[in-house]
Design a protein around this motif. Structure first.
Motif, short mmCIF file in Angstrom:
data_model
loop_
_atom_site.label_atom_id
_atom_site.label_comp_id
_atom_site.label_asym_id
_atom_site.label_seq_id
_atom_site.Cartn_x
_atom_site.Cartn_y
_atom_site.Cartn_z
N ILE A 45 -11.26 -8.08 15.53
CA ILE A 45 -11.44 -7.57 16.68
C ILE A 45 -12.06 -8.59 17.90
CG2 ILE A 45 -13.98 -6.74 16.55
CD1 ILE A 45 -11.39 -4.63 18.09
N TYR A 46 -11.28 -8.68 18.99
CA TYR A 46 -11.79 -9.68 19.82
C TYR A 46 -13.32 -9.65 20.42
CZ TYR A 46 -11.55 -13.32 23.58
OH TYR A 46 -11.83 -14.13 24.36
N SER A 47 -14.01 -10.57 20.38
CA SER A 47 -15.46 -10.47 21.12
C SER A 47 -15.28 -10.89 22.73
CB SER A 47 -16.29 -11.20 20.25
OG SER A 47 -17.66 -11.34 20.90
N THR A 48 -15.69 -9.92 23.25
CA THR A 48 -15.48 -10.30 24.86
C THR A 48 -16.73 -10.80 25.18
OG1 THR A 48 -16.18 -8.04 25.40
CG2 THR A 48 -13.84 -8.38 25.30
N VAL A 49 -17.79 -10.98 24.49
CA VAL A 49 -19.12 -11.38 24.96
C VAL A 49 -18.90 -12.93 25.17
CG1 VAL A 49 -21.64 -11.74 24.48
CG2 VAL A 49 -20.21 -9.67 23.38
N THR A 50 -19.38 -13.23 26.47
CA THR A 50 -18.59 -14.47 26.89
C THR A 50 -19.36 -15.95 26.16
OG1 THR A 50 -20.57 -14.40 28.59
CG2 THR A 50 -18.25 -13.78 29.21
N ASP A 51 -20.62 -15.52 25.66
CA ASP A 51 -21.30 -16.73 24.84
C ASP A 51 -21.30 -16.57 23.29
OD1 ASP A 51 -22.92 -14.67 24.07
OD2 ASP A 51 -24.69 -15.71 24.86
N ASP A 52 -20.31 -15.58 22.78
CA ASP A 52 -20.04 -15.39 21.45
C ASP A 52 -19.31 -16.51 20.98
OD1 ASP A 52 -20.38 -14.38 19.07
OD2 ASP A 52 -19.46 -12.30 19.51
N ALA A 55 -17.69 -16.10 17.44
CA ALA A 55 -16.52 -15.40 17.09
C ALA A 55 -15.18 -15.97 17.29
CB ALA A 55 -16.43 -14.03 17.79
N ARG A 86 -5.60 -13.72 22.69
CA ARG A 86 -7.02 -13.80 23.61
C ARG A 86 -7.96 -14.87 23.31
NH1 ARG A 86 -9.17 -7.57 23.78
NH2 ARG A 86 -10.11 -8.30 25.92
N LEU B 18 -22.96 -11.99 30.22
CA LEU B 18 -22.36 -11.75 29.05
C LEU B 18 -21.18 -11.14 29.18
CD1 LEU B 18 -25.58 -10.89 26.91
CD2 LEU B 18 -24.14 -13.23 26.89
N ASP B 91 -19.70 -4.00 25.23
CA ASP B 91 -19.58 -4.88 24.20
C ASP B 91 -20.75 -6.22 24.63
OD1 ASP B 91 -18.28 -6.00 21.98
OD2 ASP B 91 -16.78 -7.28 22.91
N ARG B 128 -18.55 -6.65 13.02
CA ARG B 128 -18.65 -7.51 14.19
C ARG B 128 -19.31 -6.58 15.42
NH1 ARG B 128 -14.89 -11.81 15.01
NH2 ARG B 128 -15.78 -13.49 13.25
N LYS B 129 -19.24 -5.35 15.37
CA LYS B 129 -19.44 -4.43 16.41
C LYS B 129 -20.80 -3.79 16.31
CE LYS B 129 -15.95 -5.47 19.39
NZ LYS B 129 -16.12 -6.48 20.16
#
Lengths: 293, 132
Positions: A45-52, A55, A86, B18, B91, B128-129
């Protein structure tokens, strides 16, 4: 024609029936899926958290491997497709120059913007062409009513993926029509099956799947196709529980699109992996004269 | 009171950073909630959660069960007329909770039947989540 190919974790185990038929069908259609020499899980699953950034390392490592073999990477699993595409976009998003340098320095491999992550269906439609596929058909799927279930990961975010119209997708319907089947429209083609919420709250995921299945059953379809192993699980395996909780619920077989493609191209026996389903699809296929027995 | 307000402003800024989303762009049309496949079980629903953030009720949203039901299906963001993607906001909210070492799902409590049955994709995505 050879395409660098990323199978992803699930296609080697639970979703063999998605992978096997695709590889063999590709051979029949005149192209080869060349598996990456080394690959790792894309993260599912794509992590959309910008500083992650942690991932992003997994998927980008796969892209870097693919780059050694060419400028495109083909996937079959809708989740891998979504994540890899992505992550590539993330690297080259405006303002992300420093982050890009950091990630690529970490991986110590060359990489550039010239890379296309593509889904197998896009190769079929744009590179092979529906007409060429039609010419290779050995068994016309005539009379089979198929509902194409796209789910989320092939369609959204639409602006990034550019796979198909997110509200009215046609890609798999067109493939089925060209194999001779009758594509059946239904309103929940792009509705989420609940996905990974399954492990947080199974009842919620179950309800999402039931909404989709009820809509498919009401449309008159005889079977369903999908390209995502998690969709497949949620709408196939979960039918057992849905049936137990809802008397009168009509069970319906769920295929991967590659199984019906393979069937139409003349594949037979083990390679179709028709035993790998919760709702047995064999009675329907033999009733339609598509398999023996 | 003023101090509380400053703290909540700071955390709103962090959530915006974020998620890459502008929380005050939302004008509460409700298109996200209307399309959300899990809204029937969500509390707060996406548009409510955004409104609560606008009003500074950050802790209430972080403590809610709603943020854990988002399946990241992206219907909300695709249909939003104001370019706000709630999937990205939820998220970011989940990341904030998970980074404070609070797991939503304990891997060893997942039923054996599910572990045997479901594809690994479900667990990898779920961890992950839901697991910090």
């Amino acid at each position: 024609m050879k395409y660098p190919y990323y199978p992803g974790c699930t296609l080697y185990t639970k979703a063999k029936n998605l992978d096997q038929c695709a590889r063999r069908s590709a051979e029949i259609l005149g192209f080869e899926l060349q598996e990456l020499e080394t690959w790792n899980c894309c993260g599912a699953i794509y992590s959309t958290v910008t500083d992650d950034l942690a991932a992003q390392v997994g998927p980008i490592r796969n892209l870097v491997q693919a780059k050694k073999m060419g400028d495109s990477l083909v996937t079959l699993c809708a989740a891998c497709y979504n994540v890899l595409l992505r992550s590539h976009n993330f690297l080259f998003a405006p303002g992300n120059e420093k982050t890009r340098k950091r990630l690529l320095d970490f991986l110590e491999e060359p990489y550039d913007e010239n890379m296309r992550v593509r889904h197998y269906l896009e190769v079929l439609k744009h590179d092979i062409g529906w007409d060429n596929i039609k010419n290779k058909i050995k068994k016309n799927l005539n009379g089979l009513k198929v509902a194409s279930y796209y789910g989320c990961l092939l369609l959204r975010p639409a602006g990034e993926l550019k796979f198909d119209d997110p509200e009215n997708p046609r890609m798999m319907d067109d493939l089925m029509a060209n194999l001779g089947a009758e594509p059946i429209d239904f309103p929940f083609k792009g509705e989420c099956c609940g996905g990974y919420v399954l492990i947080n709250d199974q009842d919620v995921a179950l309800k999402c799947s039931k909404t989709i299945l009820d809509s498919i059953n009401a449309s008159g379809a005889e079977c369903v196709i999908t390209s995502c192993p998690l969709c497949q699980y949620n709408i196939d395996n979960q039918q057992k529980l849905i049936g137990e909780r809802n008397p009168g619920f009509k069970k319906i077989p769920i295929f991967y699109f590659t199984q019906l493609l393979g069937l139409a191209l003349g594949l037979e026996g083990e390679i179709l992996a028709l035993d790998n389903h919760c709702v047995d699809p064999k009675p329907l296929l033999s009733q339609k004269g598509l398999i023996n027995g | 009171m003023l101090e509380e307000r400053n703290q909540s402003n700071e955390i709103i800024n962090l959530i915006e950073e974020l998620s890459g989303q502008k929380i005050f762009n939302c004008f509460q049309c409700g298109a996200c909630t209307a399309g959300c496949p899990v809204a029937f079980a969500m509390d707060p629903v996406p548009s409510q959660a955004i409104r609560m953030l606008q009003l500074g009720m950050v802790q209430e949203v972080l403590d809610s069960s709603g943020i854990w039901l988002c399946a990241a299906c992206n219907v909300c963001g695709t249909r939003c007329p104001r370019g706000v993607d709630y999937a990205k906001i939820s998220d970011a909210l989940r990341a904030l909770v998970l980074r404070s070492k609070k797991n939503r799902v304990e891997p060893d409590k997942i039923s054996k039947a599910l572990i045997y049955d479901a594809p690994q994709q479900a667990f990898i995505a779920g961890f992950r989540k839901f697991v910090g």
